[in-house]
Design a protein around this motif. Structure first.
Motif, PDB file in Angstrom:
ATOM      1  N   HIS A   1       0.833  -1.203   0.000  1.00 43.33           N
ATOM      2  CA  HIS A   1       0.000   0.000   0.000  1.00 43.33           C
ATOM      3  C   HIS A   1       0.870   1.256   0.000  1.00 43.33           C
TER       4      HIS A   1
ATOM      5  N   THR B   1      -1.485   3.689  -1.993  1.00 43.84           N
ATOM      6  CA  THR B   1      -2.880   3.324  -1.726  1.00 43.84           C
ATOM      7  C   THR B   1      -3.131   3.080  -0.232  1.00 43.84           C
ATOM      8  N   ALA B   2      -2.303   3.688   0.625  1.00 43.12           N
ATOM      9  CA  ALA B   2      -2.446   3.485   2.074  1.00 43.12           C
ATOM     10  C   ALA B   2      -3.447   4.439   2.709  1.00 43.12           C
TER      11      ALA B   2
ATOM     12  N   PRO C   1      -7.477   1.868   3.355  1.00 39.25           N
ATOM     13  CA  PRO C   1      -6.191   1.395   2.823  1.00 39.25           C
ATOM     14  C   PRO C   1      -6.369   0.159   1.943  1.00 39.25           C
ATOM     15  N   GLY C   2      -5.700   0.170   0.809  1.00 39.57           N
ATOM     16  CA  GLY C   2      -5.687  -1.004  -0.050  1.00 39.57           C
ATOM     17  C   GLY C   2      -6.891  -1.200  -0.935  1.00 39.57           C
TER      18      GLY C   2
END
Length: 435
Positions: A129, A134-135, A178-179
């Motif tokens: 992430h 993409t965290a 997140p993710g």
């Protein structure tokens, strides 16, 4: 005789069409129009440097003596191109079975610090992430400005403490899980990935990059590093930070008074930013020349043969999974910190960057058989038309250099065959005229 002269003219016309690369004068004109004092440019393929040139100067036209730009010796802050080194370091940890990209980062951070998303505390954050942005980490502008420190003052801070403090504020996080494949570019997220490497390697990230990446590529501490003190013996080669448009002086002084931004003189439109560093240094403050960066980039174009053991590790770096940009802020698609971007209709992979007074780009074509590095002392951090002009100029030069060298590579054999044919015809004509 008319036929003979016609054929000579035809060859000259062909030579003009395939002239490559652009002249120094033409590039200098582009730089001048955008108020970019100078640029270091490298064009390379997987085997050699095709073009290497310093154009312009390390400083703007101010009273002090100006030092010409040199692609081999002029030392730049690479800005966010620095992030590409974090990705390599992370994959080296994966190859040593010390890091799993899909594990909870707290497995590697504990007990030193613990990081969770305050809005989604039950959702883990992984190193993947962090490396793909993409965290769910956002930009806390107030805290970001505190990262900037004069000289090498950042070395008195602790990377873990700096990141922990930043992430303790709710304002440092976005309202996204997140993710969930929603990307939002994060300097702090990249630096946190570097801190994980630091924890696993049991040495500072700075030392790790020096020993496991730069040294392997033949770049010593005096030619590549994060500290200004690395370049103590060649201070004259450090490219300074200048910003065109004196109307921004009060803004910079208010936002970051610790940097002591000043006007070059009472009549100049140039601002001077004394040399500085940043406490989240892994994400943006590696320093080296364009030539040294070329060694790293050429290694990338060959799948990092001396830095990574497995081809799967390299593929992991450049692979793009499903992702959507948060609020459509960018069209770039992220691999592991390296990103894919379209410039002039051409799909490229690499990274670019900007810090006050410096703007950079490092991109390879899709086949990774041609790469372009452009390091400039133009400024793109401001939100104004002149800053846009700097960015547009860098993108334009990138496109033109790819057009130029791809055309040269693809048409070179055809052009030589054409010339050979013409010279053959000339020989026959000359033989005929001699009778």
């Amino acid at each position: 005789m008319f036929l003979f002269l016609f054929l000579i003219a035809l060859i000259k016309a062909g030579s003009t069409e395939f002239q490559c690369p652009p002249t120094t004068t033409s590039i200098q004109q582009l730089l001048d129009e955008a108020y970019i004092p100078g640029a270091s440019i490298i064009v390379l393929n997987q085997d050699k440097i095709l073009y290497e040139k310093g154009i312009g100067y390390q400083s703007p036209p101010i009273p002090e003596e100006r030092r010409p730009m040199d692609a081999s010796s002029s030392i730049f802050v690479l800005a966010s191109i620095s992030k590409t080194f974090i990705a390599v370091a992370a994959m080296q940890m994966v190859e040593l079975n010390l890091l799993n990209l899909d594990e909870d980062i707290n497995k590697y951070l504990s007990p030193r610090i613990k990081i969770t998303h305050p809005f989604y505390p039950n959702t883990i954050i992984t190193t993947r992430h962090l490396l793909t942005h993409t965290a769910g980490i956002g930009v806390n502008f107030v805290e970001e400005l505190k990262f900037y420190l004069p000289g090498d003052e950042y070395t008195k801070t602790n990377l873990g403490d700096v990141l922990k403090n930043y992430l303790s504020y709710n304002d440092s996080w976005l309202p996204i899980t997140p993710g969930h494949n929603i990307s939002s570019y994060s300097n702090v997220g990249a630096s946190l990935a570097a801190y994980i490497v630091e924890r696993l390697a049991n040495i500072s990230f700075e030392e790790y990059v020096q020993e496991k990446i730069l040294k392997v590529l033949g770049i010593d501490k005096e030619n590549g590093g994060y500290r200004l003190s690395n370049f103590q013996n060649q201070k004259q080669n450090l490219v300074g930070h200048y910003i065109y448009n004196a109307s921004w002086l009060q803004t910079f002084q208010a936002m970051a008074p610790q940097l002591n931004v000043s006007r070059v003189d009472n009549t100049s439109d140039w601002l001077y930013v004394p040399f500085y560093g940043i406490s989240r240094y892994p994400a943006g403050y590696l320093r080296m020349s364009a030539h040294s960066l070329g060694l790293f980039f050429q290694s990338f174009m060959n799948n990092f043969p001396r830095l990574l053991q497995n081809s799967s590790s390299f593929e992991e770096i450049i692979r793009v999974g499903p992702q959507t940009s948060y609020k459509n802020m960018t069209s770039s698609k992220y691999g592991l910190l390296w990103f894919w971007k379209t410039i002039g209709g051409r799909r490229l992979i690499g990274h670019d960057g900007s810090v006050p007074g410096i703007s950079t780009i490092m991109m390879a074509n899709e086949k990774r058989n041609l790469g372009i590095i452009i390091l400039t002392n133009g400024d793109t951090v401001r939100d104004d038309s002149q800053s846009d002009q700097v960015q547009n100029t860098i993108n334009y030069m990138t496109k033109e250099l790819f057009d130029c060298f791809e055309k040269s590579t693809n048409k070179g054999s055809t052009y030589q065959s054409f010339n050979f044919l013409i010279y053959g015809i000339i020989s026959i004509v000359c033989s005929y005229l001699s009778f």
